[in-house]
Structures are given as C-alpha cells and as structure tokens.
Scaffold this motif. Structure first.
Motif: not given
Length: 790
Positions: A56, A59, A63
C-alpha cells in the motif's frame, strides 16, 4: 519553537502507535526462529500484514513521485517529501517481512512510521504553505524559509543508509535502524521543531529514577525557580552567587531545548542540597567535630566543580571533559552527604569517646579529600553511598528504640534492640575505615559490621509489618486476631533462630504477599461502586462477587487465627484475588481513551501497538471472565470449586498479553507526560537509540517480536485466517508471559508452608497426619508462572 530543537528531538525518545490500514498485497514468507527459549512464531504466508502494508505504501509513494515530477517549487518539495517518507517505511516493511521473528525491528519501525503518516502529511502540508501545523498561523519569514529548505532536503534524501543498515541479518539491530533513520529523518525533525509548539517527553525513561525523568521535562524551568528560592535562603553569599550563575546558565540551555541541560537539573538540585549542608555546618556553633579549614576546602571544591560543570562546555584546565566534571561533582556531593550522615549518627552514639572520634575522623576525610589515592570517583561515590545507607539504618534503629514497639511482639523487638546496641559498637570504626579507603567496601570486617546493622533493621521492620498484619486480622475478626497474634509470636521467634529462619522467612513472605493482595482486593472499589465495566465483566453480579470475596476473606482470617497460613482457605482467597486482579487488568485496558490523553503506553519506545490492537483479545476475555465469576458464585461444593479453578485457569492462560499491557501502562504511562499526537511524539521512538539503563531495554527484541505478532494477528483476523490467528495467539501468550516474568517476576504461589502448615513438625510427629486447622497440600495452582528459560 526554535530550529535548534530539531537536534534535541533526535536525542529524545517519545512514542507512536501502530494501526494497520485495510489494504491488500502479497509477498515474502516470514521465517521462524526460537527467541531465547520462547516458542517460535508461526510461519507466515506470502500475503502477510507487513507485506500488505508495504504494498500500500509503495503504491502511494509511486503516486507522490509522479506528482513531484509534474510540480514546481513548494508543491514539488511537498510531494517529494511525502514520497520519500513512504519509501522509507515501505522499504523497512518489505525487508522485515522476510526476517525471522527475532529480527522484527524493521517491520515495527516501518509500521511506526506508517502509523505517523497522517500527522506527517499534516505537518509537511503546513510547512509547505508557510503555516504552523497546530493552529495554522503563519510562520515567520525565517521559519518559512528554513521549513522549505528542510522539505527540499528531505525530498532529495537517499535511503541508501537504510539499505546499508539492513544489508545483513547480523547488522539489522534496532539500534542500527534507529541510528540510520535519525539521519534520514533529520529534515523532518527540523520541520516538526518549526511547525509544532510542544516537545514530548522521553520515550525511553529510566523508570527507577522517576524523579530525574520528571525534572528532565521541558517544564524544568519551574523546578529551577524552586531551586532559586532555596538558594536565596542560604547564608553564604559566595555560594549563593555560584549557584545562581549555574541555575541561570542551565535555565538558558533548557529554554533553548538542549536535552543535556535538562538532564543536568537533578544534579544541580543535589548540588544545592549539598551546599546547604556545608553552609549549615560552617555556621554551626563551636566546638565543631570537623575543623573550619577542612570545611572551607570542601566549600571551595564544590564551587570549582559547579563552575566547571554548569558554566563551561570546554575541557577543563587539567584535561577533564564536561562528563568527567559531572562525575567529580556527583562524587563530591555524595561524599558531603555521607559526612553529614556520620556526624548525625554521632549524636545518637552512646558511650565511648573513641567511637565518636572515629565518626568525626571519617567525616573529616570525606570533606577534606577529593578522591583518596588509589580510588576512582565511581568507587569513592559507591563507598559514600554505602556509608549513607548504613547511617540511615542506624538512625532508624535509634528512632525505633525510642518509640513503643509492637504490642504482641515486644519481647522479640526488645531482643533486637539489644542486638542493635551491640552491633553499633563496631560500626563507627568500620565507617571511618571505609571513608578513608573506598576500596574497603568489600572488606569482610567492614562488610560484616555494616551488614549486621542492616540485618537487624530489616528484622525490626519485619516485626512491625507482622504487627500490622495482626491488627488487620483483629479488625476484621477479633476472635481470629487473638489466635493469629499467638501464631505471629511463634513466627517472629522462628525468624530470629538461625536453624528455623529459612522456613520462617518463607512463611513471612507468603503472608506479606497474601495481605498485599487480599486487603484490599485489586478490584474491590469497582465492585463496591458497581461501575458499568464491573457489571459487564461480572455478568451483572458485582455485588454478589463482593459478598463472596468478603466471606472468603473472613474464612481466611479464621484460618490464620488457627495458625493455618497456606491451607485451603488461603488458597481459595488467593484464587479470588487472582480473579479480581484479572478483572482489574481487563477494566484498565477497556477504559475509554480521549484524544487529549491518547495511548500513553504507545508513547514509550518499547511498545508500538495502540489499545485498539488489543480490543479483540479483550472482548474474548470478557466472556471468559463472566464464566469464571459465574462458576465461583454457583455454589460452594467441591465440584463447584473445581469448576471455578478450571475457569480461572483458562482465563489466566488467555490473559497474559492484556495483563502485560496493563502492568506496563501503569508503570510507564505516568512518565510519558508530553503530547501524544504531535509529529515529535511519533518520531522520537523511531529515531532514538535507548540508553543502556532505559526501562526494559534488554527486553526490546522480545517486545519488537510481540508488536510484529500483534500486527500479523490483526491481519489474520481481517482476512479470516482462523488457523493462523490461533497460532499467533498462542505465540503472543507465551511471549507476553515470558516478558512479564522477566520484567515483574513470578507470581507468588499460596500453598501449605513447611514448618507451619500441613507438613509442620507437629504434623509429622502425628502418624495420622491430623492437626487442628491444617490442610492437605493442594495441586499446583493454575496459571503459575515458571521462571523464564534463557
């Protein structure tokens, strides 16, 4: 908050918590390894809590890295800083997911950083906008510029030092990771020092020195103000001026956020106390037992060491460093106290001019010599503390002899007082020799003279405690009090007979622990008040449980009156006390926590998990507690007692994790006085290496394994992996029990006592084994903790 606090934050120790977001991932199986005798944790699947959280964060990091490439100036720095912190956390979690349970540090550090992510984002956003994180007020121009520079530095930071720290299993220690993170997160610490107003307390307190921990807080200026008042009352202007300068310099450094300055406040307070002793001694009416030239020399030495310790940051003229100056000052202070203790004991000395001269000579040596030849400051301080302890025992014995002793035990106490008068005849010369030569602290003659005095003081204190027990039983049950009084006299005499002392002392210790647990019971106030939580834990029967406990306590008092110290009545009372202690622990961990208070234990560097992580376990235990209460109250025949013992045993086998958390919270939380929701509070345990004397620092690897197991247990619960959760539950219970045993000792066992209960001399002399009030030995109690296997 000034920029200098960034450096201070690095050396403080605060805390944070661990919560696990609901995300999905899969990677790496964790290895298993026995942890110093504790059963190893289960092998984890590829998709585990650490790898899921890492995925998590990866990710999110990707970004923010993409956003950083599209933005400019402050927005670019903000996105880059967010990316870098997430990359660090993900790297630790990903690396740690492949490590055995004994190397859980990387996972826990990564999870701590992940738990702080919301606050990190808030502070980074505020700093990027030129605002304070707490009240959103504008930063000054200089502060805003410093915050932007720190953001850019954080965004450009390489995590290579973290990779180096985790290059091999042998090097992946908690201290190594903390040291690497301290460098990587230094820009973030600087941002926190600019954007936040409050500095949290140390995350690694030395619990044994709670006073020093309190004085070292950032409100130490209040304590310094109190010291100024004490200095103002001194009659010596030279000493007043020197102490005032030291206080002013310390106050300035504390205000600037220097943790070393705050840590020196306790030593400064001790120096004020020593100065008061010296000034008072110099001003005393003649004739003095110590000559004025010696006192003047001691006063001058104290002034010089005060200046070197608190007014200088350079090496001394003789090459001594500031740390060495502190050591010399501390030694001078404790030797001053020892001298005053010897002179105070001199007043209590009866007869003989030679012993009085010995004490005066010893005090003169302590005042006159800096450190005797052949000794070190540490050895001199150790010997001085031994003198202070011996004089304290002497004073207590002298004071006790002038007061009325225990009524029922007066013959025994009189004998102890006679022994004390004989023992004190040998002490003056022993103390004088120790003052002259600190290396004699282990000399047989010196040690035996001081040891005998302290042994008598300890025996006298035991007699006073035994009288207090008699008074307690008499207050509950007068008829039982009369019988217990006679039994206490027999026990007291046995404690002073060398051939019977071992068994008698064991009986006394057992009684002491019984009285401590039974009067009052751990949960008695809550049961009497019928609190909502007490009603829930007892299945709606707090009043009935209290009545049952009261009846059992009266039966226990009756058994003591018969001289039965560890029989069935004592064992049943012990079981009820253990049940109440379990209810108290469940109540403590189930209490609501306000945002302003936070999870105080999670501010400690040794514990990363929030209370919410323990909630499922607490809920299961509530049901078990209700069953134990119901079986206790059902009826009082042998089958019912066996059912209660069984239900209590199951509860005690299930509760170690919650009980450990409750005991640690009660011990540590009062010292965690800083804010709980600031970035500084989250960062401190991540970037701080604990001192060697920090509370439970030797248990840190086990605590890390426990925190990691809690994270994985929560993941197993959310993914409905019942088998893994059950296996982790067994591991958590064994690990928590092992940590608790190592930290707090074994639980006391109540059973018939050799020489006093079922197997006493009287019973052995009776072929039938019968005896009024005796009980047959019982099976080992449920939940008894064995010593930890190392």
């Amino acid at each position: 908050m000034k920029h200098e606090l960034a450096g201070a934050l690095m050396s403080l120790t605060l805390l944070t918590g661990v919560t696990v977001p609901c995300v999905t991932a899969r990677i790496a199986a964790a290895q298993t390894l026995a942890l110093d005798g504790v059963p190893s944790g289960p092998e984890l699947p590829d998709a585990n809590g650490a790898s899921e959280l890492a995925a998590e964060l990866e990710r999110e990091a990707a970004e923010f890295e993409r956003l950083s490439s599209l933005r400019v100036q402050e927005a670019k720095a903000v996105a880059g800083a967010r990316h870098k912190v997430r990359a660090m956390s993900a790297y630790l979690l990903r690396t740690g997911a492949k490590k055995p349970w004994s190397e859980s540090a990387a996972v826990v550090f990564g999870a701590r950083l992940a738990a702080a992510m919301n606050r990190i984002d808030e502070v980074i956003d505020a700093a990027g906008s030129g605002l304070r994180a707490d009240d959103r007020t504008p930063l000054s121009t200089a502060e805003a510029a410093a915050a932007r520079a720190a953001l850019e530095k954080l965004a450009a930071t390489s995590i290579d030092p973290l990779r180096a720290a985790s290059a091999s299993s042998a090097d992946l220690s908690p201290e190594r990771i903390a040291a690497a993170l301290a460098g990587l997160l230094a820009p973030l610490a600087e941002i926190a020092s600019i954007a936040e107003a409050d500095l949290p307390a140390s995350a690694w307190p030395v619990v044994e020195d709670a006073r020093a921990a309190r004085l070292a807080r950032t409100d130490a200026l209040i304590d310094l103000a109190a010291l100024r008042a004490r200095v103002g009352a001194l009659g010596d202007t030279t000493m007043q001026a020197a102490l005032s300068k030291a206080i002013d310099a310390t106050a300035k450094r504390v205000a600037a956020g220097e943790p070393a300055a705050a840590a020196g406040v306790p030593l400064l307070a001790e120096a004020v106390e020593a100065a008061g002793l010296l000034v008072g001694r110099i001003a005393a009416e003649p004739p003095q037992p110590v000559d004025t030239a010696t006192l003047a020399l001691a006063s001058r030495r104290l002034l010089e060491q005060l200046a070197a310790t608190f007014l200088s940051t350079d090496a001394g003229a003789d090459g001594r460093t500031v740390r060495e100056d502190r050591e010399w000052l501390a030694t001078t202070i404790v030797r001053c106290r020892a001298a005053e203790a010897m002179l105070a004991a001199r007043k209590d000395l009866e007869g003989g001019e030679l012993p009085r001269k010995d004490l005066a000579l010893g005090a003169t040596v302590l005042y006159r010599d800096d450190v005797p030849p052949g000794s070190t400051p540490k050895s001199a301080a150790r010997a001085a503390r031994r003198i202070v302890e011996a004089c304290a025992a002497w004073t207590l014995l002298a004071d006790g002899e002038r007061t009325d002793g225990p009524r029922e035990l007066k013959d025994v106490v009189r004998a102890l007082d006679r022994d004390a008068r004989l023992a004190t005849r040998l002490v003056p010369s022993a103390l004088a020799r120790l003052a002259a030569d600190p290396m004699l602290v282990g000399d047989p003659d010196v040690a035996s003279a001081i040891g005998r005095l302290e042994e008598i003081r300890s025996n006298r204190a035991d007699m006073m405690a035994l009288q207090s027990m008699v008074d307690s039983i008499s207050g509950m049950r007068p008829s039982a009090g009369r019988g217990f009084s006679a039994a206490a006299r027999r026990l007291a005499r046995a404690m002073l007979e060398p051939s019977r002392r071992s068994d008698a002392k064991a009986a006394f210790d057992s009684l002491s622990s019984q009285f401590a647990r039974n009067i009052p019971l751990a949960y008695e106030d809550a049961l009497r008040s019928q609190t909502d939580r007490a009603i829930e834990l007892t299945g709606g029967m707090p009043k009935e449980l209290l009545e049952c406990a009261t009846a059992a306590r009266l039966a226990w008092a009756d058994s003591l009156g018969r001289g039965d110290f560890g029989g069935e009545a004592a064992q049943q009372m012990d079981r009820i006390a253990r049940l109440c202690a379990a209810l108290a622990d469940l109540d403590h961990m189930g209490a609501p926590v306000t945002r302003s208070e936070g999870d105080r234990l999670a501010l400690w560097g040794g514990w990363a998990s929030r209370r919410a992580t323990l909630a499922p376990a607490s809920q299961d235990l509530t049901v078990r507690a209700k069953l134990a209460v119901a079986s206790l109250l059902s009826r009082q025949d042998p089958d019912a007692r066996a059912a209660f013992q069984r239900d209590l045993g199951i509860l005690e086998q299930s509760i170690p994790l919650v009980r450990l958390a409750a005991r640690l919270e009660r011990r540590v939380s009062p010292l965690m006085t800083g804010p709980s929701d600031t970035l500084g509070a989250f960062l401190s345990p991540i970037v701080s290496v604990p001192p060697s004397d920090a509370y439970l620092v030797r248990e840190w690897p086990r605590l890390l394994a426990l925190d990691r197991a809690l994270l994985e247990s929560e993941f197993a619960r959310r993914t409905s992996n019942g088998a893994l959760r059950e296996s982790l539950g067994r591991y958590l219970s064994a690990l928590a029990l092992d940590i608790e045993t190592a930290s707090f000792g074994n639980a006391p066992t109540v059973a018939p006592l050799k020489g006093f209960d079922a197997d006493s001399d009287a019973t052995r002399s009776d072929p039938s084994g019968s005896r009024s009030g005796s009980r047959t030995p019982s099976a080992p109690r449920e939940g008894t903790r064995e010593p930890a296997k190392r």
